[in-house]
Design a protein around this motif. Sequence first.
Motif, PDB file in Angstrom:
ATOM      1  N   ASN A 348       3.455  -0.501  -9.313  1.00 18.22           N
ATOM      2  CA  ASN A 348       3.500  -1.502  -8.243  1.00 18.22           C
ATOM      3  C   ASN A 348       2.860  -0.874  -7.009  1.00 18.22           C
ATOM      4  N   PRO A 349       1.538  -0.624  -7.062  1.00 17.89           N
ATOM      5  CA  PRO A 349       0.888   0.119  -5.975  1.00 17.89           C
ATOM      6  C   PRO A 349       0.944  -0.641  -4.649  1.00 17.89           C
ATOM      7  N   THR A 350       0.804   0.096  -3.557  1.00 17.81           N
ATOM      8  CA  THR A 350       0.895  -0.485  -2.220  1.00 17.81           C
ATOM      9  C   THR A 350       0.025  -1.745  -2.115  1.00 17.81           C
ATOM     10  N   PRO A 351       0.625  -2.870  -1.728  1.00 13.75           N
ATOM     11  CA  PRO A 351      -0.155  -4.114  -1.618  1.00 13.75           C
ATOM     12  C   PRO A 351      -0.837  -4.222  -0.250  1.00 13.75           C
ATOM     13  N   ALA A 352      -1.754  -5.177  -0.134  1.00 14.11           N
ATOM     14  CA  ALA A 352      -2.326  -5.508   1.168  1.00 14.11           C
ATOM     15  C   ALA A 352      -1.320  -6.386   1.891  1.00 14.11           C
ATOM     16  N   ILE A 353      -1.081  -6.089   3.170  1.00 11.70           N
ATOM     17  CA  ILE A 353      -0.108  -6.906   3.911  1.00 11.70           C
ATOM     18  C   ILE A 353      -0.665  -7.267   5.285  1.00 11.70           C
ATOM     19  N   GLY A 354       0.061  -8.146   5.972  1.00 12.94           N
ATOM     20  CA  GLY A 354      -0.279  -8.518   7.341  1.00 12.94           C
ATOM     21  C   GLY A 354      -1.179  -9.746   7.402  1.00 12.94           C
ATOM     22  N   TRP A 355      -1.680 -10.006   8.572  1.00  8.53           N
ATOM     23  CA  TRP A 355      -2.503 -11.181   8.859  1.00  8.53           C
ATOM     24  C   TRP A 355      -3.671 -11.292   7.882  1.00  8.53           C
ATOM     25  N   ARG A 356      -3.811 -12.429   7.259  1.00  6.84           N
ATOM     26  CA  ARG A 356      -4.844 -12.716   6.245  1.00  6.84           C
ATOM     27  C   ARG A 356      -4.768 -11.772   5.052  1.00  6.84           C
ATOM     28  N   ASN A 357      -3.629 -11.137   4.876  1.00  2.00           N
ATOM     29  CA  ASN A 357      -3.476 -10.116   3.832  1.00  2.00           C
ATOM     30  C   ASN A 357      -4.515  -9.000   3.984  1.00  2.00           C
ATOM     31  N   ALA A 358      -4.962  -8.775   5.203  1.00  2.00           N
ATOM     32  CA  ALA A 358      -6.076  -7.838   5.388  1.00  2.00           C
ATOM     33  C   ALA A 358      -5.795  -6.814   6.484  1.00  2.00           C
ATOM     34  N   GLU A 359      -4.592  -6.878   7.066  1.00  2.00           N
ATOM     35  CA  GLU A 359      -4.315  -5.967   8.180  1.00  2.00           C
ATOM     36  C   GLU A 359      -4.088  -4.542   7.679  1.00  2.00           C
ATOM     37  N   ARG A 360      -3.338  -4.419   6.614  1.00  2.14           N
ATOM     38  CA  ARG A 360      -3.111  -3.107   5.979  1.00  2.14           C
ATOM     39  C   ARG A 360      -3.580  -3.231   4.541  1.00  2.14           C
ATOM     40  N   ASP A 361      -4.512  -2.388   4.177  1.00  2.00           N
ATOM     41  CA  ASP A 361      -5.147  -2.519   2.865  1.00  2.00           C
ATOM     42  C   ASP A 361      -4.246  -2.083   1.716  1.00  2.00           C
ATOM     43  N   SER A 362      -4.537  -2.633   0.560  1.00  3.63           N
ATOM     44  CA  SER A 362      -3.869  -2.165  -0.652  1.00  3.63           C
ATOM     45  C   SER A 362      -4.395  -0.772  -0.973  1.00  3.63           C
ATOM     46  N   LEU A 363      -3.732  -0.086  -1.864  1.00  2.94           N
ATOM     47  CA  LEU A 363      -4.191   1.261  -2.247  1.00  2.94           C
ATOM     48  C   LEU A 363      -5.632   1.222  -2.752  1.00  2.94           C
ATOM     49  N   LEU A 364      -5.909   0.262  -3.644  1.00  5.35           N
ATOM     50  CA  LEU A 364      -7.211   0.240  -4.306  1.00  5.35           C
ATOM     51  C   LEU A 364      -8.348  -0.135  -3.364  1.00  5.35           C
ATOM     52  N   GLU A 365      -8.024  -0.845  -2.276  1.00  8.53           N
ATOM     53  CA  GLU A 365      -9.065  -1.223  -1.320  1.00  8.53           C
ATOM     54  C   GLU A 365      -9.459  -0.060  -0.410  1.00  8.53           C
ATOM     55  N   ARG A 366      -8.567   0.931  -0.299  1.00 10.01           N
ATOM     56  CA  ARG A 366      -8.795   1.958   0.718  1.00 10.01           C
ATOM     57  C   ARG A 366      -9.782   3.028   0.310  1.00 10.01           C
ATOM     58  N   ALA A 367      -9.697   3.492  -0.902  1.00  5.62           N
ATOM     59  CA  ALA A 367     -10.552   4.605  -1.318  1.00  5.62           C
ATOM     60  C   ALA A 367     -10.448   4.772  -2.820  1.00  5.62           C
ATOM     61  N   SER A 368     -11.243   5.671  -3.334  1.00  9.30           N
ATOM     62  CA  SER A 368     -11.087   6.075  -4.726  1.00  9.30           C
ATOM     63  C   SER A 368     -11.373   7.567  -4.787  1.00  9.30           C
ATOM     64  N   ALA A 369     -11.209   8.125  -5.970  1.00 11.47           N
ATOM     65  CA  ALA A 369     -11.329   9.579  -6.095  1.00 11.47           C
ATOM     66  C   ALA A 369     -12.542   9.935  -6.949  1.00 11.47           C
ATOM     67  N   ASP A 370     -12.892  11.209  -6.946  1.00 12.28           N
ATOM     68  CA  ASP A 370     -13.898  11.685  -7.895  1.00 12.28           C
ATOM     69  C   ASP A 370     -13.203  12.042  -9.212  1.00 12.28           C
ATOM     70  N   THR A 371     -12.057  12.709  -9.062  1.00  9.02           N
ATOM     71  CA  THR A 371     -11.318  13.121 -10.268  1.00  9.02           C
ATOM     72  C   THR A 371      -9.858  12.686 -10.160  1.00  9.02           C
ATOM     73  N   ILE A 372      -9.372  12.150 -11.262  1.00 11.38           N
ATOM     74  CA  ILE A 372      -7.964  11.755 -11.350  1.00 11.38           C
ATOM     75  C   ILE A 372      -7.235  12.769 -12.224  1.00 11.38           C
ATOM     76  N   LEU A 373      -6.097  13.244 -11.727  1.00  9.33           N
ATOM     77  CA  LEU A 373      -5.201  14.069 -12.543  1.00  9.33           C
ATOM     78  C   LEU A 373      -4.067  13.169 -13.010  1.00  9.33           C
ATOM     79  N   ALA A 374      -3.869  13.077 -14.291  1.00  7.76           N
ATOM     80  CA  ALA A 374      -2.769  12.262 -14.828  1.00  7.76           C
ATOM     81  C   ALA A 374      -2.031  13.120 -15.858  1.00  7.76           C
ATOM     82  N   LEU A 375      -1.182  14.011 -15.360  1.00 10.00           N
ATOM     83  CA  LEU A 375      -0.501  14.975 -16.225  1.00 10.00           C
ATOM     84  C   LEU A 375       0.935  14.528 -16.458  1.00 10.00           C
TER      85      LEU A 375
END
Lengths: 465, 72
Positions: A348-375
């Motif tokens: 249940n990753p951080t959602p977008a919230i606030g005015w127009r659902n755009a004031e605070r971005d969801s996790l996926l809207e903010r950035a991405s990584a080069d490498t993911i560690l999933a251990l």
Amino acid sequence: MKNALDNRLPASFRDPSGFLFWGEDGRLFRQINTHYQEPYDQLMISGLYTALVKEKRLIPHQEVNAAPAEPERAYKVIEPERISFISYPYEWSFSQLKDAALTTLAIQQRAFEFGMSLKDASAFNIQFHQGRPLLIDTLSFEPYQEGLPWVAYRQFCRHFLAPLALMAHRDIALGQLFKSYIDGIPLGLTSTFLPWRTRLSFGLLSHIHLHASAERRYAGVNVKEQAATRSMGRNSFLGLIDNLASTVKKLNWKAGGTAWAEYESDHNYTAAAMSQKVAFVRQFLEAADPVVVWDLGANTGRFSRLASQKGIETLSFDMDPAAVERNYLRMRSEKDTRLLPLLLDLTNPTPAIGWRNAERDSLLERASADTILALALVHHLAITNNLPLSQIADFLACLGETLIIEFVPKEDSQVQRLLAAREDIFPDYTQAGFEAAFGGYFQIEEAVPIPDTVRTLYLMRRGAG
Amino acid sequence: MIIYLFSLLSPTHEIAAYLDPGSGSFLLQLLIGGIVGGLLILKTFWGRLRLFFLNLMGKTPVAVEETDEDTP
């Protein structure tokens, strides 16, 4: 959906002093409006800006010649130093929020020495940058007007004191209420949730309980008349800030007792197997050669540090507040400037919230990584949360270019524990099923069995195999 | 310290902030201002008194006021 009106940042609309906007070349600028000319000049000329930047409490900026987004209102355009990842207060551990609160008050005290004051005290204005909390809103200062109370007092109490008090005195999970109340947790609600004994603390009695009563009792009263006849002297103003700082410092929460807090000492690795796993992860990180790593399900950040200690910018996510707290306290004591521990429930990753659902971005809207560690993660997603392996692979492929992932088969005692009380409805959860599902999204570059375990560590690169 | 509680000032203060300070929050500060101001004076006085006695006893003061360890 982003605000389509212009190139302004969607969150930058409340304060008429100025706003953030994107330049055509992807640079981030802040327009300072003529309305804010005097306070900005005072900030720069008084020495406050230099002092706060030197103390690493305020974001440094350059005045630039870039075209303003609204020329008719523009005084200047500045280019602030870029923050690599914007995080939000509901993603911070207890001590992260506490440090952000104390930083805000320390800035207010410093501003006062230069004849200025904070006109807002939003937790969203604080970001963790190179291991330290700092204020990112250069336009938060105004000249101190003797006699007036602190205009940001209520905001400070809602954004910082209320969640900290709830987490310290009631339940750590209540910090998540911030997600539902974008302008901080209402004081009336906080007062209702807090135990009665908190009224014995002068700070909590005043700043939460009496504050909540005063809000109810005086709602809508015209304070301009009061301000004309009553005033708050300099010493009272300083006393208020000092008392808020003392109240915050007394709030404590000891990490422990949550589901994952003891995980690191409770897993089923032998010392030799662990050391081999560390060596493999290190080797795969060398091969992937990332600039940014996201460690998902990082626990207290043991493997995140393999990346951050190599100078790689590393976000260390976990859903357990105690694990994130421990991770942060260690990061702080080690002065690790490349690591940022954050609270995140991957299901249940951080959602977008606030005015127009755009004031605070969801996790996926903010950035991405080069490498993911999933251990030691995939079995929790697949079995505890019933997530099909192909969906997990699809999601991880959205997040990063390369993936270092550990497959934990059903024979492993940790998976046996997950299946102990439920029916095994996961016929595809096998090593072959895992490789087939992930092969649809990644090329498997390496696969090494971890000695003394039944687990396998993979290095994968995005792109169908 | 009581001087600060409900003390009267002649100029009219203009409230031009973009944040709504909240009527209750505004008035509460005027109410507790004297108390928190007084506490600060006591704290400063206590710090100086402690420093004086530590100097008198020839001990090097470690920290006069609250330690800054919690402040990032």
